[in-house]
Enzyme design. Sequence first.
Site, PDB file in Angstrom:
ATOM      1  CE  LYS A  41      65.584  57.692 -16.431  1.00 37.26           C
ATOM      2  NZ  LYS A  41      65.483  56.206 -16.086  1.00 37.26           N
TER       3      LYS A  41
ATOM      4  CG  ASP B 216      67.639  58.053  -9.688  1.00 39.40           C
ATOM      5  OD1 ASP B 216      68.412  57.200  -9.641  1.00 39.40           O
ATOM      6  OD2 ASP B 216      66.635  58.174 -10.402  1.00 39.40           O
TER       7      ASP B 216
HETATM    8  C1  UD1 Z   1      63.499  53.159  -9.803  1.00 43.93           C
HETATM    9  C2  UD1 Z   1      64.008  54.513 -10.595  1.00 43.93           C
HETATM   10  C3  UD1 Z   1      65.730  54.799 -10.458  1.00 43.93           C
HETATM   11  C4  UD1 Z   1      65.745  55.019  -9.034  1.00 43.93           C
HETATM   12  C5  UD1 Z   1      65.187  53.895  -7.924  1.00 43.93           C
HETATM   13  C6  UD1 Z   1      65.494  54.314  -6.548  1.00 43.93           C
HETATM   14  C7  UD1 Z   1      62.572  54.088 -12.511  1.00 43.93           C
HETATM   15  C8  UD1 Z   1      62.764  53.770 -14.083  1.00 43.93           C
HETATM   16  N1  UD1 Z   1      63.967  53.785 -12.062  1.00 43.93           N
HETATM   17  O1  UD1 Z   1      64.270  52.227  -9.958  1.00 43.93           O
HETATM   18  O2  UD1 Z   1      65.901  55.898 -11.211  1.00 43.93           O
HETATM   19  O3  UD1 Z   1      67.053  55.214  -8.844  1.00 43.93           O
HETATM   20  O4  UD1 Z   1      63.818  53.938  -8.318  1.00 43.93           O
HETATM   21  O5  UD1 Z   1      64.549  55.504  -6.431  1.00 43.93           O
HETATM   22  O6  UD1 Z   1      61.678  54.657 -11.976  1.00 43.93           O
HETATM   23  N2  UD1 Z   1      65.480  45.486  -4.857  1.00 43.93           N
HETATM   24  C9  UD1 Z   1      65.409  44.332  -4.908  1.00 43.93           C
HETATM   25  N3  UD1 Z   1      64.576  43.672  -5.356  1.00 43.93           N
HETATM   26  C10 UD1 Z   1      63.628  43.907  -6.206  1.00 43.93           C
HETATM   27  C11 UD1 Z   1      63.643  45.380  -6.625  1.00 43.93           C
HETATM   28  C12 UD1 Z   1      64.513  46.269  -5.981  1.00 43.93           C
HETATM   29  O7  UD1 Z   1      66.281  43.955  -4.316  1.00 43.93           O
HETATM   30  O8  UD1 Z   1      62.975  42.989  -6.596  1.00 43.93           O
HETATM   31  C13 UD1 Z   1      66.476  46.547  -4.517  1.00 43.93           C
HETATM   32  C14 UD1 Z   1      67.319  47.175  -5.461  1.00 43.93           C
HETATM   33  O9  UD1 Z   1      68.365  46.430  -5.953  1.00 43.93           O
HETATM   34  C15 UD1 Z   1      67.736  48.484  -4.906  1.00 43.93           C
HETATM   35  C16 UD1 Z   1      66.500  48.997  -4.096  1.00 43.93           C
HETATM   36  O10 UD1 Z   1      65.695  47.615  -3.937  1.00 43.93           O
HETATM   37  O11 UD1 Z   1      68.721  48.306  -4.089  1.00 43.93           O
HETATM   38  C17 UD1 Z   1      65.813  49.947  -4.790  1.00 43.93           C
HETATM   39  O12 UD1 Z   1      65.205  49.595  -5.911  1.00 43.93           O
HETATM   40  P1  UD1 Z   1      63.726  49.945  -6.771  1.00 43.93           P
HETATM   41  O13 UD1 Z   1      63.160  51.254  -5.946  1.00 43.93           O
HETATM   42  O14 UD1 Z   1      63.145  48.809  -6.986  1.00 43.93           O
HETATM   43  O15 UD1 Z   1      64.410  50.655  -7.862  1.00 43.93           O
HETATM   44  P2  UD1 Z   1      63.831  50.961  -9.443  1.00 43.93           P
HETATM   45  O16 UD1 Z   1      62.551  50.590  -9.563  1.00 43.93           O
HETATM   46  O17 UD1 Z   1      64.646  49.869 -10.196  1.00 43.93           O
END
Ligand code: UD1
Length: 420
Positions: free
Chosen positions: A24, A306
């Site tokens: 996914k 996850d």
């Molecule tokens: C992706 C995955 C998700 C997984 C996560 C962490 C997809 C579609 N989803 O989500 O299944 O759980 O990686 O492995 O690939 N953060 C910020 N600011 C931002 C972006 C992120 O503070 O602009 C924080 C988030 O709140 C969180 C952490 O960074 O606490 C990790 O997020 P991130 O790695 O970005 O996860 P996703 O890409 O949303």
Amino acid sequence: MKMSCYIIEGGRKLQGEVTVSGSKNASLPIIAATILNKGITKLYNVPNIHDTQITLEILKYLGCKVKKHRNKIEINSKNITKKEIPEHLMNQMRSTVILAGAILGRFKEATFSYPGGCDIGARPIDLHLSAFKKLGINISENSGFITCKCDKIIGSNIDLDFPSVGATENIILASVFAEGTTQITNAAMEPEIVDLVKCLNKMGAKIEGAGTNIITIKGVQQLKDIGYSIMQDRIEAGTLLCAAAITEGNITLNYRTPEHITPILNKLEEAGCQVSVQKGKVLLSAPRRLKAVDIKTMPYPGFPTDMQSVLASSLTVAKGTSMIIENIFENRYRYVPELKKMGAKITIEGKTAVIKGVKKLSGAKVKSTDLRGGASLVLAGLAARGTTTVTNIEYILRGYENLEQKLTELGAKIIKKEGD
Ligand code: UD1
């Protein structure tokens, strides 16, 4: 709208062989990447799940022509006419934000609203937006909509405060046609990023360093038509192994990249499972009772967030006390009150959960609160005494392809009751 549910008769040991579907989290950015190619891209092994369907809906809205046959999709992105992501589709999942990077990369302009998705904490997009600014993109906000615009995207050095998966992917997508070179430091190292980069490089992009914390993107002029097969889903692989573990089962996964699930395999071994890796297969044989283990979620190559709820579910029946620390997302323990209804003994304090293993769970009516939390309830139901009804399984269907068929193939008694 009435939500669908799973009805599970617990207490059957999972046994047999099953093939893990396409990933996914790799499919979503790779589908977004096809926007960058002014031609036809063929993708194979795309899981047929709600989240990929929504992403394809958005592509169609933008003007792409999409042909779909089982797990193969063909996307023609020649005549894209729109540059905004509609709010009603954006709201359905968070990862639609990835499409912004791809639309920007192609048109230097994109409009979208704040993304939706599973409610597992704040999930801001500040890292995405500040990276866009570094690439020379102007950002304006107007009544909930964000418009990103520039004359040209200019390669830049971007140091991420946190190795965000989505931000790393968005920077890569936005930089493929940039003027000059973009370098991301403290980049996320997840296998899904490696898959995205493999696909983009096959299309003609010039990206190096994926899988390490420094990724370099040299801007190119155009991409070409290709076919690409998406990697298998490491979280689905882990979920099926945990399902075998909690039911004292013995299963074989057809799964070609066991190196992606090393931290999961290590924890399952520590919990007393026998694990062996053979060419293209992972075999797991569970003990009569699992042993307690401690988990700390971390960015890759650490233990994946996850898998936190899924392994936690297996540990509810382990011998001893397990301690879990969730470091990535706040609010990722919403499944815990539901597991408690089944007899699990769990206490939470901040980012820590303490699980005191019980001998047996009992069937109950429980409600999915998010994708992976929902999966953890299914696992608990497979092991519990009696019948478990897991409601609101729409969350689970977002991310697991044919979960109940796969579990049925392995000997589980699970049926899906559709809502209306
Ligand atoms: C992706 C995955 C998700 C997984 C996560 C962490 C997809 C579609 N989803 O989500 O299944 O759980 O990686 O492995 O690939 N953060 C910020 N600011 C931002 C972006 C992120 O503070 O602009 C924080 C988030 O709140 C969180 C952490 O960074 O606490 C990790 O997020 P991130 O790695 O970005 O996860 P996703 O890409 O949303």
